[in-house]
Design a protein around this motif. Structure first.
Motif, PDB file in Angstrom:
ATOM      1  N   PHE A 181       0.814  -1.220   0.000  1.00 17.56           N
ATOM      2  CA  PHE A 181       0.000   0.000   0.000  1.00 17.56           C
ATOM      3  C   PHE A 181       0.855   1.282   0.000  1.00 17.56           C
ATOM      4  CE2 PHE A 181      -2.570   3.315   2.066  1.00 17.56           C
ATOM      5  CZ  PHE A 181      -3.632   3.338   1.181  1.00 17.56           C
ATOM      6  N   PRO A 182       1.931   1.376   0.831  1.00 18.96           N
ATOM      7  CA  PRO A 182       2.738   2.606   0.805  1.00 18.96           C
ATOM      8  C   PRO A 182       3.341   2.870  -0.570  1.00 18.96           C
ATOM      9  CG  PRO A 182       3.354   1.229   2.683  1.00 18.96           C
ATOM     10  CD  PRO A 182       2.463   0.415   1.829  1.00 18.96           C
ATOM     11  N   LEU A 183       3.765   1.800  -1.242  1.00 20.81           N
ATOM     12  CA  LEU A 183       4.376   1.949  -2.557  1.00 20.81           C
ATOM     13  C   LEU A 183       3.361   2.448  -3.586  1.00 20.81           C
ATOM     14  CD1 LEU A 183       7.302   1.443  -3.298  1.00 20.81           C
ATOM     15  CD2 LEU A 183       6.670  -0.768  -4.220  1.00 20.81           C
ATOM     16  N   SER A 184       2.115   2.004  -3.460  1.00 21.74           N
ATOM     17  CA  SER A 184       1.081   2.466  -4.397  1.00 21.74           C
ATOM     18  C   SER A 184       0.779   3.949  -4.194  1.00 21.74           C
ATOM     19  CB  SER A 184      -0.192   1.636  -4.237  1.00 21.74           C
ATOM     20  OG  SER A 184      -0.684   1.729  -2.930  1.00 21.74           O
ATOM     21  N   MET A 185       0.854   4.426  -2.939  1.00 20.45           N
ATOM     22  CA  MET A 185       0.640   5.848  -2.672  1.00 20.45           C
ATOM     23  C   MET A 185       1.802   6.702  -3.218  1.00 20.45           C
ATOM     24  SD  MET A 185      -2.287   6.197  -1.260  1.00 20.45           S
ATOM     25  CE  MET A 185      -2.815   4.858  -2.322  1.00 20.45           C
ATOM     26  N   VAL A 186       3.020   6.156  -3.109  1.00 19.20           N
ATOM     27  CA  VAL A 186       4.191   6.850  -3.689  1.00 19.20           C
ATOM     28  C   VAL A 186       4.050   6.902  -5.205  1.00 19.20           C
ATOM     29  CG1 VAL A 186       6.693   6.718  -4.058  1.00 19.20           C
ATOM     30  CG2 VAL A 186       5.751   6.274  -1.801  1.00 19.20           C
ATOM     31  N   TRP A 187       3.554   5.804  -5.802  1.00 22.44           N
ATOM     32  CA  TRP A 187       3.335   5.780  -7.254  1.00 22.44           C
ATOM     33  C   TRP A 187       2.331   6.858  -7.657  1.00 22.44           C
ATOM     34  CZ3 TRP A 187       5.053   3.300 -11.640  1.00 22.44           C
ATOM     35  CH2 TRP A 187       4.238   3.399 -12.767  1.00 22.44           C
ATOM     36  N   LEU A 188       1.235   6.968  -6.901  1.00 25.59           N
ATOM     37  CA  LEU A 188       0.198   7.961  -7.210  1.00 25.59           C
ATOM     38  C   LEU A 188       0.770   9.377  -7.124  1.00 25.59           C
ATOM     39  CD1 LEU A 188      -2.854   7.673  -7.886  1.00 25.59           C
ATOM     40  CD2 LEU A 188      -3.324   8.310  -5.530  1.00 25.59           C
ATOM     41  N   GLY A 189       1.555   9.654  -6.054  1.00 26.13           N
ATOM     42  CA  GLY A 189       2.178  10.973  -5.902  1.00 26.13           C
ATOM     43  C   GLY A 189       3.167  11.263  -7.013  1.00 26.13           C
ATOM     44  N   SER A 190       3.965  10.259  -7.387  1.00 23.70           N
ATOM     45  CA  SER A 190       4.956  10.439  -8.456  1.00 23.70           C
ATOM     46  C   SER A 190       4.274  10.676  -9.802  1.00 23.70           C
ATOM     47  CB  SER A 190       5.871   9.212  -8.562  1.00 23.70           C
ATOM     48  OG  SER A 190       6.584   9.028  -7.368  1.00 23.70           O
ATOM     49  N   ALA A 264      -9.359   9.939  -8.775  1.00 21.45           N
ATOM     50  CA  ALA A 264      -8.439  10.291  -7.684  1.00 21.45           C
ATOM     51  C   ALA A 264      -7.516  11.432  -8.108  1.00 21.45           C
ATOM     52  CB  ALA A 264      -7.609   9.068  -7.280  1.00 21.45           C
ATOM     53  N   PHE A 265      -7.033  11.403  -9.371  1.00 20.47           N
ATOM     54  CA  PHE A 265      -6.184  12.493  -9.880  1.00 20.47           C
ATOM     55  C   PHE A 265      -6.940  13.825  -9.863  1.00 20.47           C
ATOM     56  CE2 PHE A 265      -3.690   9.193 -12.473  1.00 20.47           C
ATOM     57  CZ  PHE A 265      -2.636   9.202 -11.580  1.00 20.47           C
ATOM     58  N   ILE A 266      -8.215  13.779 -10.305  1.00 20.87           N
ATOM     59  CA  ILE A 266      -9.017  15.010 -10.361  1.00 20.87           C
ATOM     60  C   ILE A 266      -9.377  15.474  -8.952  1.00 20.87           C
ATOM     61  CG2 ILE A 266     -11.196  15.972 -11.182  1.00 20.87           C
ATOM     62  CD1 ILE A 266     -11.018  13.818 -13.466  1.00 20.87           C
ATOM     63  N   TRP A 267      -9.678  14.537  -8.084  1.00 22.64           N
ATOM     64  CA  TRP A 267     -10.011  14.835  -6.686  1.00 22.64           C
ATOM     65  C   TRP A 267      -8.838  15.547  -6.016  1.00 22.64           C
ATOM     66  CZ3 TRP A 267     -11.259  10.449  -2.609  1.00 22.64           C
ATOM     67  CH2 TRP A 267     -11.883  11.019  -1.497  1.00 22.64           C
ATOM     68  N   ALA A 268      -7.618  15.081  -6.296  1.00 18.85           N
ATOM     69  CA  ALA A 268      -6.426  15.736  -5.737  1.00 18.85           C
ATOM     70  C   ALA A 268      -6.363  17.192  -6.189  1.00 18.85           C
ATOM     71  CB  ALA A 268      -5.162  14.993  -6.181  1.00 18.85           C
ATOM     72  N   ARG A 269      -6.733  17.430  -7.462  1.00 21.50           N
ATOM     73  CA  ARG A 269      -6.699  18.811  -7.966  1.00 21.50           C
ATOM     74  C   ARG A 269      -7.708  19.701  -7.244  1.00 21.50           C
ATOM     75  NH1 ARG A 269      -7.613  21.181 -14.142  1.00 21.50           N
ATOM     76  NH2 ARG A 269      -7.366  23.336 -13.492  1.00 21.50           N
ATOM     77  N   GLY A 270      -8.868  19.146  -6.945  1.00 21.60           N
ATOM     78  CA  GLY A 270      -9.910  19.948  -6.296  1.00 21.60           C
ATOM     79  C   GLY A 270      -9.702  20.130  -4.802  1.00 21.60           C
ATOM     80  N   THR A 271      -8.811  19.337  -4.200  1.00 22.89           N
ATOM     81  CA  THR A 271      -8.698  19.319  -2.739  1.00 22.89           C
ATOM     82  C   THR A 271      -7.395  19.895  -2.217  1.00 22.89           C
ATOM     83  OG1 THR A 271      -9.667  17.118  -3.054  1.00 22.89           O
ATOM     84  CG2 THR A 271      -9.309  17.816  -0.813  1.00 22.89           C
ATOM     85  N   LEU A 272      -6.284  19.569  -2.867  1.00 26.99           N
ATOM     86  CA  LEU A 272      -4.974  19.902  -2.296  1.00 26.99           C
ATOM     87  C   LEU A 272      -4.449  21.242  -2.782  1.00 26.99           C
ATOM     88  CD1 LEU A 272      -3.317  16.393  -2.802  1.00 26.99           C
ATOM     89  CD2 LEU A 272      -4.264  17.303  -0.694  1.00 26.99           C
ATOM     90  N   PRO A 273      -3.874  22.039  -1.877  1.00 26.82           N
ATOM     91  CA  PRO A 273      -3.234  23.293  -2.313  1.00 26.82           C
ATOM     92  C   PRO A 273      -1.868  22.997  -2.921  1.00 26.82           C
ATOM     93  CG  PRO A 273      -2.960  23.010   0.050  1.00 26.82           C
ATOM     94  CD  PRO A 273      -3.786  21.842  -0.429  1.00 26.82           C
TER      95      PRO A 273
END
Length: 307
Positions: A181-190, A264-273
């Motif tokens: 799971f941690p590696l998948s979150m790093v993949w998403l961030g990268s 999830a990519f779009i959600w990150a755009r709407g949520t994170l500064p």
């Protein structure tokens, strides 16, 4: 050969139509996040909005800066979209298309080519803002590609194959997202950083760079640059699905998971500064890189012990 070429062209058409509706999905999701409707005038639920946008952008006047380097200025967006589309050949369809045994290597090679359109677009515009934006984008893309490559290598060691088909086949009983799971979150961030998306959209920092490397582009060139970006979003969503959520590419479940990752990519755009700029390379070299390296060494050791 003819069947392969025709199949690939059909896939490209489907991808480009998908890109049109991803833009609509993004505007709808961002609208609801900001407590408004989003596009809802053209057609049922605004379904014709992407085609209206495409027509509007392509019929606008094409400006050509007098001081720009003509050939690279015009060819950079075309090459960027070409690289984004050629990447789709690694998705392991069971029929009609090429089945790469070395799909992971081809993916990494084409991904590395993505920095050249960014660099040449900024340089050929002959504008200091475009050049600064392209330099930022290239530095960021190269930095986060290292983490992406190491994460992929971890799974290559685990599966003992460079084929995406094998990666999806190994997940018939259990998805890799539960194992790592941690590696998948790093993949998403990268992936977000790789595609210059929020919260890593420093190449487009409005306050200081006025939209980054594409400042001098209008009409068709602008459309091609952003089509390349959204093709990349769809492609990275499909690779993330193959890598962590398994399933056959020809099943309905695969595309439902693909839409969830795109969401999830779009959600990150709407949520994170947007991140503070000095945190960008800190995350790349002191957070993502050590974790992906640790997992790579762990998988290598586990493989040696078990085999």
């Amino acid at each position: 050969m003819i069947v392969t070429i025709v199949s690939y062209l059909m896939l490209m058409v489907c991808v480009l139509v998908g890109v049109a509706f991803v833009t609509l999905l993004e505007r709808k999701i961002l609208g609801y996040i900001q407590i408004r409707k989003g596009p809802n005038k053209l057609g049922i639920l605004g379904l014709l909005q992407p085609f209206s946008d495409a027509v509007k952008l392509f019929v606008k006047e094409q400006n050509s800066p007098v001081m720009s380097n003509f050939l690279p200025y015009y060819l950079s967006p075309v090459f960027g979209l070409f690289v984004a589309l050629i990447l789709w050949s690694v998705i392991p369809y069971d029929l009609g298309l090429v089945n790469f045994d070395m799909g992971v290597l081809f993916f990494l090679c084409c991904l590395s080519l993505g920095v050249y359109p960014l660099m040449s677009a900024g340089w050929a515009s002959n504008c200091k803002y475009s050049l600064l934006g392209s330099l930022r984008a290239v530095a960021q893309t190269i930095s986060y590609e290292v983490s992406l490559a190491l994460i992929l290598l971890s799974y290559v060691f685990l599966v003992s194959s460079f084929s995406f088909m094998e990666l999806s086949r190994y997940q018939e009983m259990m998805w890799f997202i539960w194992l790592t799971f941690p590696l998948s979150m790093v993949w998403l961030g990268s992936c977000l950083a790789e595609m210059n998306r929020t919260p890593f959209d420093f190449a487009e920092g409005e306050s200081e760079l006025v939209s980054g490397f594409n400042t001098e582009y209008s009409s068709g060139g602008f459309v091609l640059i952003f089509m390349a970006e959204y093709v990349s979003i769809l492609f990275m969503s499909s690779v993330a699905t193959l890598l962590f959520l398994g399933g056959s590419v020809l099943s309905l479940g695969f595309y439902m998971k693909l839409v969830m990752v795109s969401f999830a990519f779009i959600w990150a755009r709407g949520t994170l500064p947007r991140l503070r700029y000095d945190k960008l390379m800190y995350m790349a070299w002191k957070s993502f890189l050590p974790m992906s390296l640790n997992f790579l060494i762990f998988f290598m050791g586990m493989k040696l012990i078990l085999v």
